[in-house]
Structure formats: structure tokens, C-alpha cells
Design an enzyme around this catalytic site. Structure first.
Site, PDB file in Angstrom:
ATOM      1  CB  CYS A   1      -0.870  -0.040   1.191  1.00 55.86           C
ATOM      2  SG  CYS A   1      -2.177   1.448   1.463  1.00 55.86           S
TER       3      CYS A   1
ATOM      4  CB  CYS B   1      -3.265   2.544  -1.295  1.00 59.22           C
ATOM      5  SG  CYS B   1      -3.157   0.860  -0.609  1.00 59.22           S
TER       6      CYS B   1
ATOM      7  CE  LYS C   1      -4.809   4.116  -5.771  1.00 61.60           C
ATOM      8  NZ  LYS C   1      -5.367   2.795  -5.766  1.00 61.60           N
TER       9      LYS C   1
ATOM     10  CB  ALA D   1      10.964 -14.306   8.635  1.00 61.07           C
TER      11      ALA D   1
ATOM     12  CE1 TYR E   1     -10.988  -1.987  -5.752  1.00 62.22           C
ATOM     13  CE2 TYR E   1     -10.989  -3.873  -6.495  1.00 62.22           C
ATOM     14  CZ  TYR E   1     -11.576  -3.183  -5.604  1.00 62.22           C
ATOM     15  OH  TYR E   1     -12.547  -3.282  -4.792  1.00 62.22           O
TER      16      TYR E   1
ATOM     17  CD  GLU F   1      -7.048   1.984  -8.480  1.00 60.29           C
ATOM     18  OE1 GLU F   1      -8.006   2.645  -7.664  1.00 60.29           O
ATOM     19  OE2 GLU F   1      -5.870   1.883  -8.263  1.00 60.29           O
TER      20      GLU F   1
ATOM     21  NE  ARG G   1     -10.027 -13.436 -17.230  1.00 60.26           N
ATOM     22  CZ  ARG G   1      -9.344 -14.418 -16.324  1.00 60.26           C
ATOM     23  NH1 ARG G   1      -8.721 -15.281 -16.813  1.00 60.26           N
ATOM     24  NH2 ARG G   1      -9.693 -14.582 -15.107  1.00 60.26           N
TER      25      ARG G   1
ATOM     26  CG  HIS H   1     -28.505  22.711  -2.989  1.00 62.03           C
ATOM     27  ND1 HIS H   1     -28.974  21.654  -4.126  1.00 62.03           N
ATOM     28  CD2 HIS H   1     -29.011  23.701  -3.572  1.00 62.03           C
ATOM     29  CE1 HIS H   1     -29.113  22.360  -5.174  1.00 62.03           C
ATOM     30  NE2 HIS H   1     -28.970  23.524  -4.901  1.00 62.03           N
TER      31      HIS H   1
ATOM     32  CD  GLU I   1     -28.089  18.697  -3.466  1.00 59.75           C
ATOM     33  OE1 GLU I   1     -29.178  18.900  -2.907  1.00 59.75           O
ATOM     34  OE2 GLU I   1     -27.258  19.279  -4.248  1.00 59.75           O
TER      35      GLU I   1
END
Ligand code: NDP
Length: 453
Positions: free
Chosen positions: A44, A49, A52, A116, A178, A182, A199, A437, A442
Site C-alpha cells: 500500500c 494505494c 497510485k 523470514a 482495480y 486506475e 478477457r 446543497h 445530496e
């Protein structure tokens, strides 16, 4: 007895979920170590994220410059410097890496900068050391996958897209999820000619069909070339580092860059999970129960490595839940309903709750409310873009089951409505909420006419 092990909790992976679990566990008094072989903050923060969204912001300026004319502005010569953008983005990400490090250190977590490998249920090899822990948490995330296609070595994934040394002029993106959509918006907004190869007959599987169709329409209006029902058959090199892409149907494509955004696989290989008795599913994801415990009694897993809802806020919530379960007052099992999500396409999508198709299947009788409108900003700006909003309501109880939007600020708007859905709000309560408004949001509280089935 606690000192039988070097640590109470050993976390593998310092992404969003692993870091949260480590900090919360340490805050609850546990002795915690976290191993990270790559970057603090995980996908991320480093290749997802955050960078991006920075690139999305960068790419949106081109339309703002164009649309400003209708509001009286004359914008001078425009030039875009990809390398400056990437350098500034890198500086910001390095700052975030530093913050993550500080947060862990200040919480008293031991950071081990190495790969690890689990030796047995309580032993981890890290570099040339071995450490033991009472509990293990697997938070290794996912990694982009590229299908086997002749010439696949000429392609990139989102991992590399953030570090290109120059801005491509012609881009082919494969995949309609996604990430593909994007990046289609990012490269298009920054001036490239973009083709998206998908596809299926329409992209964004799992999203409400009206949103999928609306986004396809808006992308086409912008001049993005959408190739549906199409696969990449072959990729060949051309001079100047360009590629020639042969498709299963339709004319071939020449491009400077071909990016595969065909999904991500759980990052489980070579971790020693099977040897420790951790069951994986058919795609290599760690199988967990409702408390995020794996088939090995003392080993837990969170986030993308479990391949369920692969979203940062879910991994973070799961990290906290595991820490609380192990070191807090009670075991926590999470509720995965009404998790909102956004696609930062252009225009963006925001969604929470059930799609129309899901709601029909689960609830039978539903009512739909839909609104399509030209945002106020585009009246003078002149852009031919429509926003679309939709409510899905359970006819029997009047409860709002789904809230979907495509249009400017969709993510920001849907976050608020996610609270309403989480509280079980009814359509009557939406109607009783006064509008703010003039906003786009709204519309969600002023839709009175049922849409025909
Ligand atoms: P997705 O799974 O969302 O999309 C993958 C796309 O590639 C789909 O359109 C899929 O088609 C297609 N595809 C898969 N395999 C092949 C293949 N062999 N050949 C051709 N096409 C193929 O993955 P992404 O890579 O876009 O993103 C990964 C995950 O990351 C997402 O699921 C999401 O959870 C998360 N993410 C969230 C973001 C956000 O919240 N804004 C942003 C980016 C990522 P089909 O539909 O037919 O399967």
C-alpha cells in the site's frame, strides 16, 4: 513461562496489517518482532494505494487545465515532467517509510530487516539467526501475477510502473480490475494513448453492472481504447524498446509499454508454511478461521495473504483483531459486511454493500433508485461526463443494501454512506435526511422515484 520463547509474537511482513498487529500487540505488553525483507509499509505504502493516488492526482490536472477555460482561465504552455513527479513521489514514500519505522520502534517492536522462513511452529530462521516465538503472524501480502504468454518477459506489472525512467507515449494495459483501470486513467491523463485489453465482455467483475457500463462509456469518451473479449496472444520486441502486441481478435497494438494487471497471488511460497502445518488453498492463500487462526494452532494470518477482501483497511482491522485476540481481553472476529471500496479510475467509483445482482439473489424483492446527472462543474467546464448513483433497497424491510456511485469524489462520498449502511439505515431514513446543497452527494438522499426493474 513466557520467557520460554524469544518473543511472544513474531510477525512476518511489515505491511499495513503486520505493522498494526505489531504495534497493538506491543501496546498490550507483548514482546514483538517483525521481519521485513523489502520495504516498511508493504504494498500500500510503496507500490500501491499511496503512490497510485499521487499519480492519479498528477494525471487529473490535464482535465482541470482544459476545463478551466469555461471558467475564464487561460492557461499558459503546459509541460509535464515524469521524472520530477516520480522523484517527488519517492521522497514522500521515503518519508512514510521513516514514519512506519518510528512508529514500530516507539512501540518497542524489534524490526528485523531480512527474509523470514518458518522452521517449525515456534521457530523462525531470519538471515543466519534463529528465533523462537509463542505466536506467529503471517502478513506477507500478495504479488502481481502475469499469465504465461509468449513475450511475457517484455511486460511490466504495477510494481515497476511506479519507477519507470520515462513516461511512455503508448500503453497497453491487460486486465480489467482495480489496478488496470486506475493505471489506464493515470497514463491517459498524463498524455499517453492507452488501450485496455480485457478477457471478459465488461471489466470490474463483482461491481454493480450499471457502474461497469458507465465507466466503460466514460473511458471511451476520453479516448481510451477498450478491447473486450480479447486476450493477448503474443508480445514481440520492436526497435526503441517498443513492443508489438498480437491479440486474439482485432488489430494488433504497438506500444512503448505493456503492463499486466491480471491479479495478485498470495505471497506464501518458500515461507515454510506447509512444513509448519499451515493449510493453503488452491491458489496458495493461507486458510484461516473466523479468528484468523490457521490450521496450525499458534499461527495466524491476515491481509492479502489470506486472499479474501484484499483491501488495506481490512488488513489493518485484522491486524488489530489478532493482537487483541492474543493479548487483549477477548477474541475478536470481524464483520466483513459493508466494507466500502473505491476504484480511483477517471471518473472514480465508490461502492458499499450489495450490488443489484447480489441483492436480488439474497433478498429476492428489491427496489432500485438511480440518478444520472451532469455535475455542475461540467456545465461551464464543458466536459461531457455524467455521474451516476444507485441505491439498492430491500423491499420487505426498507433497508438500504447497496450504495453505488461513479463520479467525482465517489470514494469520499461513499465513505460517509458506509456508516449509514453499517447502522442498518432504511430508505425512509435516507429520505428524512436533509440534502446538503449543492453537492453531488445530496442525490443519495433525494432519490424518490423507483427505477423500473
Ligand atoms: P483484480 O483481481 O481486481 O483484477 C484482475 C483482472 O485481470 C480482472 O479483470 C481479470 O479478469 C483479469 N485477469 C486475471 N487473470 C487473467 C489472465 N490470465 N488473462 C487475462 N486477464 C486476466 O486484480 P488487480 O491486479 O487489479 O488488483 C489486485 C487486488 O488489489 C484487487 O483485487 C484489490 O482487492 C486490490 N486493489 C485495490 C485497490 C483499491 O481499493 N482502490 C486498488 C488496487 C488494488 P476476470 O474479471 O475475468 O477474472
Amino acid at each position: 513461562m513466557a520467557d520460554k520463547y524469544d518473543f511472544d509474537l513474531f510477525v512476518i511482513g511489515a505491511g499495513s496489517g503486520g505493522v498494526r498487529a505489531s504495534r497493538v500487540a506491543a501496546g498490550l505488553g507483548a514482546r514483538v518482532a517483525v521481519a521485513e525483507e523489502r520495504y516498511l509499509g508493504g504494498t500500500c505504502v510503496n507500490v500501491g494505494c499511496i503512490p497510485k493516488k499521487i499519480l492519479v492526482y498528477a494525471s487529473e490536472f490535464s482535465e482541470d487545465f482544459e476545463d478551466s477555460a469555461g471558467f475564464g482561465w487561460t492557461v499558459g504552455e503546459r509541460r509535464f515532467d515524469w521524472n520530477r513527479l516520480i522523484a517527488n513521489k519517492n521522497t514522500e514514500i521515503a518519508r512514510l517509510n521513516g514514519i512506519y519505522e518510528k512508529l514500530l520502534i516507539n512501540s518497542g517492536v524489534t524490526i528485523l530487516r531480512n527474509r523470514a522462513r518458518i522452521i517449525d511452529a515456534h521457530t523462525i530462521a531470519i538471515g543466519d539467526r534463529r528465533v523462537t516465538a509463542k505466536y506467529l503472524l503471517v502478513a506477507t501480502g500478495g504479488w502481481p501475477t502475469v499469465p504465461r504468454v509468449p513475450g511475457a518477459e517484455l511486460t511490466i506489472t504495477s510494481n515497476e510502473a511506479f519507477f519507470l525512467d520515462r513516461m511512455p507515449r503508448r500503453v497497453v494495459i491487460v486486465g480489467g480490475g482495480y489496478i488496470g483501470l486506475e493505471f489506464a486513467g493515470i497514463f491517459h491523463g498524463l498524455g499517453a494513448h492507452v488501450s485496455v485489453v480485457h478477457r471478459g465482455s465488461i471489466f470490474l467483475r463483482g461491481f454493480d453492472d450499471d457502474l461497469r457500463l458507465a465507466l466503460a462509456g466514460e473511458m471511451r469518451k476520453r479516448g481510451i481504447d477498450l478491447r473486450f473479449d480479447t486476450l493477448v496472444s503474443r508480445i514481440e520486441p520492436r526497435h526503441d524498446a517498443a513492443v508489438h502486441v498480437t491479440l486474439s481478435q482485432g488489430p494488433p497494438l504497438d506500444a512503448d509499454l505493456i503492463m499486466f494487471a491480471t491479479g495478485r497471488a498470495p505471497h506464501t511460497r518458500g515461507l515454510g508454511l506447509e512444513e509448519a502445518g499451515v493449510m493453503l488453498d488452491g491458489v496458495g492463500a493461507v486458510v484461516v478461521d473466523r479468528y484468523l487462526r490457521t490450521s496450525a494452532e499458534n499461527i495466524y494470518a491476515i491481509g492479502d495473504v489470506t486472499n479474501r477482501k484484499n483491501l488495506t483497511p481490512v488488513a489493518i482491522a485484522e491486524g488489530r483483531a489478532v493482537a487483541e485476540t492474543l493479548f487483549g481481553r477477548r477474541a475478536i472476529s470481524l464483520d466483513y459486511d459493508n466494507v466500502p471500496s473505491a476504484v480511483f479510475s477517471q471518473p472514480p467509483i465508490g461502492t458499499v454493500g450489495l450490488t443489484e445482482a447480489e441483492a436480488r439473489q439474497r433478498f429476492g424483492e428489491i427496489d432500485l433508485y438511480k440518478s444520472t446527472f451532469r455535475p455542475l462543474k461540467h456545465t461551464l467546464g464543458g466536459r461531457d461526463e455524467r455521474s451516476f448513483m444507485k441505491l439498492v433497497v430491500d423491499r420487505k424491510t426498507d433497508r438500504v443494501l447497496g450504495c453505488h456511485m461513479i463520479g467525482a469524489d465517489a470514494g469520499e462520498i461513499i465513505q460517509g454512506f458506509a456508516v449509514a449502511l453499517q447502522c442498518g439505515a432504511t430508505k425512509a431514513q435516507f429520505d428524512a435526511t436533509r440534502a446538503l446543497h449543492p453537492t453531488a452527494a445530496e442525490e443519495f438522499v433525494t432519490m424518490r422515484e423507483k427505477a423500473p426493474d
